[in-house]
Design an enzyme around this catalytic site. Structure first.
Site, PDB file in Angstrom:
ATOM      1  N   ARG A  56       0.858  -1.209   0.000  1.00 24.33           N
ATOM      2  CA  ARG A  56       0.000   0.000   0.000  1.00 24.33           C
ATOM      3  C   ARG A  56       0.886   1.248   0.000  1.00 24.33           C
ATOM      4  NH1 ARG A  56      -0.891  -1.209   6.095  1.00 24.33           N
ATOM      5  NH2 ARG A  56       0.418   0.417   7.002  1.00 24.33           N
ATOM      6  N   ASN A 190      11.582  16.100  14.366  1.00 26.81           N
ATOM      7  CA  ASN A 190      10.163  16.419  14.583  1.00 26.81           C
ATOM      8  C   ASN A 190       9.781  16.073  16.020  1.00 26.81           C
ATOM      9  OD1 ASN A 190       7.679  17.375  13.731  1.00 26.81           O
ATOM     10  ND2 ASN A 190       6.948  15.350  13.111  1.00 26.81           N
ATOM     11  N   TYR A 196      11.788   7.741  15.139  1.00 26.69           N
ATOM     12  CA  TYR A 196      11.591   7.783  13.682  1.00 26.69           C
ATOM     13  C   TYR A 196      12.669   8.650  13.011  1.00 26.69           C
ATOM     14  CZ  TYR A 196       8.943   8.300   9.284  1.00 26.69           C
ATOM     15  OH  TYR A 196       8.539   8.282   7.973  1.00 26.69           O
ATOM     16  N   LYS A 200      15.417   7.531  10.232  1.00 22.70           N
ATOM     17  CA  LYS A 200      15.437   8.118   8.884  1.00 22.70           C
ATOM     18  C   LYS A 200      16.716   8.915   8.632  1.00 22.70           C
ATOM     19  CE  LYS A 200      11.498   6.465   7.518  1.00 22.70           C
ATOM     20  NZ  LYS A 200      11.445   5.489   6.411  1.00 22.70           N
TER      21      LYS A 200
HETATM   22  P1  NAD Z   1       2.183   2.950   4.977  1.00 26.91           P
HETATM   23  O1  NAD Z   1       1.975   2.713   6.423  1.00 26.91           O
HETATM   24  O2  NAD Z   1       1.008   3.092   4.096  1.00 26.91           O
HETATM   25  O3  NAD Z   1       3.123   1.836   4.345  1.00 26.91           O
HETATM   26  C1  NAD Z   1       4.168   1.231   5.060  1.00 26.91           C
HETATM   27  C2  NAD Z   1       4.370  -0.136   4.451  1.00 26.91           C
HETATM   28  O4  NAD Z   1       5.425  -0.796   5.170  1.00 26.91           O
HETATM   29  C3  NAD Z   1       3.124  -1.010   4.593  1.00 26.91           C
HETATM   30  O5  NAD Z   1       2.893  -1.711   3.391  1.00 26.91           O
HETATM   31  C4  NAD Z   1       3.494  -1.970   5.709  1.00 26.91           C
HETATM   32  O6  NAD Z   1       2.832  -3.204   5.634  1.00 26.91           O
HETATM   33  C5  NAD Z   1       4.984  -2.117   5.454  1.00 26.91           C
HETATM   34  N1  NAD Z   1       5.667  -2.652   6.626  1.00 26.91           N
HETATM   35  C6  NAD Z   1       5.645  -2.177   7.899  1.00 26.91           C
HETATM   36  N2  NAD Z   1       6.332  -2.982   8.704  1.00 26.91           N
HETATM   37  C7  NAD Z   1       6.823  -3.988   7.911  1.00 26.91           C
HETATM   38  C8  NAD Z   1       7.612  -5.134   8.169  1.00 26.91           C
HETATM   39  N3  NAD Z   1       8.043  -5.409   9.409  1.00 26.91           N
HETATM   40  N4  NAD Z   1       7.924  -5.951   7.137  1.00 26.91           N
HETATM   41  C9  NAD Z   1       7.492  -5.686   5.883  1.00 26.91           C
HETATM   42  N5  NAD Z   1       6.719  -4.612   5.587  1.00 26.91           N
HETATM   43  C10 NAD Z   1       6.400  -3.785   6.596  1.00 26.91           C
HETATM   44  O7  NAD Z   1       3.081   4.263   4.906  1.00 26.91           O
HETATM   45  P2  NAD Z   1       3.753   5.012   3.689  1.00 26.91           P
HETATM   46  O8  NAD Z   1       3.474   6.447   3.896  1.00 26.91           O
HETATM   47  O9  NAD Z   1       3.427   4.401   2.392  1.00 26.91           O
HETATM   48  O10 NAD Z   1       5.293   4.780   4.054  1.00 26.91           O
HETATM   49  C11 NAD Z   1       6.230   4.224   3.156  1.00 26.91           C
HETATM   50  C12 NAD Z   1       7.608   4.746   3.521  1.00 26.91           C
HETATM   51  O11 NAD Z   1       7.642   6.165   3.318  1.00 26.91           O
HETATM   52  C13 NAD Z   1       7.971   4.521   4.992  1.00 26.91           C
HETATM   53  O12 NAD Z   1       9.340   4.180   5.102  1.00 26.91           O
HETATM   54  C14 NAD Z   1       7.731   5.878   5.609  1.00 26.91           C
HETATM   55  O13 NAD Z   1       8.492   6.073   6.769  1.00 26.91           O
HETATM   56  C15 NAD Z   1       8.133   6.782   4.471  1.00 26.91           C
HETATM   57  N6  NAD Z   1       7.597   8.147   4.571  1.00 26.91           N
HETATM   58  C16 NAD Z   1       6.255   8.377   4.543  1.00 26.91           C
HETATM   59  C17 NAD Z   1       5.797   9.691   4.638  1.00 26.91           C
HETATM   60  C18 NAD Z   1       4.335  10.053   4.614  1.00 26.91           C
HETATM   61  O14 NAD Z   1       4.012  11.221   4.840  1.00 26.91           O
HETATM   62  N7  NAD Z   1       3.433   9.134   4.335  1.00 26.91           N
HETATM   63  C19 NAD Z   1       6.717  10.742   4.750  1.00 26.91           C
HETATM   64  C20 NAD Z   1       8.068  10.457   4.765  1.00 26.91           C
HETATM   65  C21 NAD Z   1       8.506   9.145   4.669  1.00 26.91           C
END
Ligand code: NAD
Length: 288
Positions: A56, A190, A196, A200
């Site tokens: 996702r 943050n 986190y 990162k």
């Molecule tokens: P999300 O929660 O929709 O997706 C995270 C995904 O990681 C999910 O598919 C989840 O199942 C998977 N995941 C979590 N733990 C896991 C594990 N132990 N093994 C395998 N898969 C695992 O969030 P997102 O926003 O799509 O995040 C994706 C990446 O982007 C992350 O690394 C997040 O930190 C980074 N990010 C997101 C944002 C934001 O605003 N959404 C901003 C900066 C960075």
């Protein structure tokens, strides 16, 4: 020619320089308008691409973008097979290639085995996107050691394991692309996110150090640092906080997963061969 290509042609006319080619490949067609026709661009030519946490959000959009560029995408997921299967079905329905691999990235033994299985099934991994990530927010004095460890394990230590398992195949091939999904929070910190932001920020330092080690061997290592992106991860942020962040963001809105995926797909492409050790922010100008 798809509608996205038509838009680029409107801008560039009949000129066919490299910038137009880049736009055709990555900016011409939004990820949502993925079709059989634009898969044929085949920039990644059946290269095996592993995206962790691809069921996702941003991982899903990256998986689609890499398949759109011709890659055979290994979709890693941990718990939700149904979501991951929907991504596979979407890609295959559009003529792309995708295979599912269950695995918990924070379980070192398990995930190393998954990487080996992918290489055995599909061939050596050429493109690795370390995307899986979680948050466990708490102000520092209230944060438990468990919350600290969980976030470091999933977001940072997993990248050590997955990358160490995938890199030898890239070195043997003399070509590889590693993109680590960091965050704006890894650059500026943050409130409530010491765990986190440490994970990162650690990914950024990891990226730069590994980039130095692999640069002469055809393997680039970069990071993408998204700002506030509309996914499940940000779904529970109160609307008044979103409004405040949007008011601080020059673009005036949150980003989409597809906007992050476009930057990742570019870094994964042959076009990005002289870019390594870099952090590309995709944040609407929120942090420069
Ligand atoms: P999300 O929660 O929709 O997706 C995270 C995904 O990681 C999910 O598919 C989840 O199942 C998977 N995941 C979590 N733990 C896991 C594990 N132990 N093994 C395998 N898969 C695992 O969030 P997102 O926003 O799509 O995040 C994706 C990446 O982007 C992350 O690394 C997040 O930190 C980074 N990010 C997101 C944002 C934001 O605003 N959404 C901003 C900066 C960075």
């Amino acid at each position: 020619m798809g509608s996205g290509h038509a838009r680029v042609d409107d801008i560039y006319g009949t000129w066919s320089g490299p910038i137009k080619q880049l736009c055709l490949t990555f900016g011409g067609a939004p990820v949502q308008s993925f079709t059989k026709r634009n898969i044929m661009s085949a920039i990644l030519e059946n290269k095996v691409c592993l995206v962790t946490g691809a069921g996702r959000g941003i991982g899903r959009a990256i998986a689609i973008a890499l398949a759109q560029a011709g890659g055979h995408v290994a979709i890693n997921y941990n718990r939700s097979e149904a979501e991951a299967n929907a991504v596979k079905t979407f890609i295959e329905g559009a003529g792309g290639k995708a295979t599912l691999y269950q695995g918990n990235v924070s379980d070192s033994f398990n995930i190393r085995g998954v990487v080996e299985k992918i290489s055995g099934d599909l061939g050596p991994i050429a493109v690795l996107i370390n995307n899986a990530g979680i948050t466990r927010d708490k102000s520092f004095l209230k944060m438990t050691k468990e919350q600290w460890d969980e976030v470091i394990d999933v977001n940072l230590s997993s990248t050590f394991d997955v990358t160490q398992a995938a890199l030898p195949g890239m070195l043997d091939a003399g070509w590889g692309r590693i993109v680590n999904i960091s965050s704006i929070v890894g650059l500026k910190g943050n409130f409530g996110q010491t765990n986190y932001s440490a994970s990162k920020g650690g990914l950024i330092s990891f990226t730069k150090s590994l980039a130095i080690e692999t640069a002469r061997k055809g393997v680039t290592v970069n990071a993408v640092a998204p700002g506030f992106i509309e996914t499940d991860m940000t779904r529970d942020i109160p609307q008044k906080v979103i409004d405040y962040v949007n008011s601080l963001t020059p673009a005036g809105r949150m980003g989409t997963a597809e906007e992050v995926a476009s930057a990742v797909a570019f870094l994964a492409s042959p076009a990005a061969s002289y870019i390594t050790g870099q952090v590309i922010s995709v944040n609407g100008g929120l942090y420069m």
